[in-house]
Write a protein that holds these residues in place. Structure first.
Motif: not given
Length: 80
Positions: A8-10, A35-36, A44-45, A54-55
């Motif tokens: 994943m790249v942000a 990505v969720s 979550q945005r 979170s997990q």
């Protein structure tokens, strides 16, 4: 042979992201989008632009595995 790797790249700047992905896109299938859930981490945005990670689903799964899904939540697992 097939190889599947999660990466994943942000980025905060779209131009930087586009430049970074130019080479990988010539060799690999690249998915670009929101990505969720990624490797067990939920994101979550929020409307203000912040991101919460979170997990929660993983924690629920562990509670269910050991029969604690009915327990009351507490702010901390030990007395302060």
């Amino acid at each position: 042979m097939m190889l599947y790797v999660d990466v994943m790249v942000a980025a905060t700047n779209q131009e930087d992201l586009d430049n970074f992905l130019k080479e990988p896109e010539t060799r690999f299938r690249v998915y670009i989008g929101e990505v969720s859930c990624f490797l067990g981490l939920e994101s979550q945005r929020h409307k203000d632009g912040s991101v919460e990670i979170s997990q929660k689903a993983y924690a629920r799964k562990i509670l269910q595995r050991f029969g604690f899904e009915g327990c009351k939540p507490a702010p901390t697992p030990m007395p302060a």
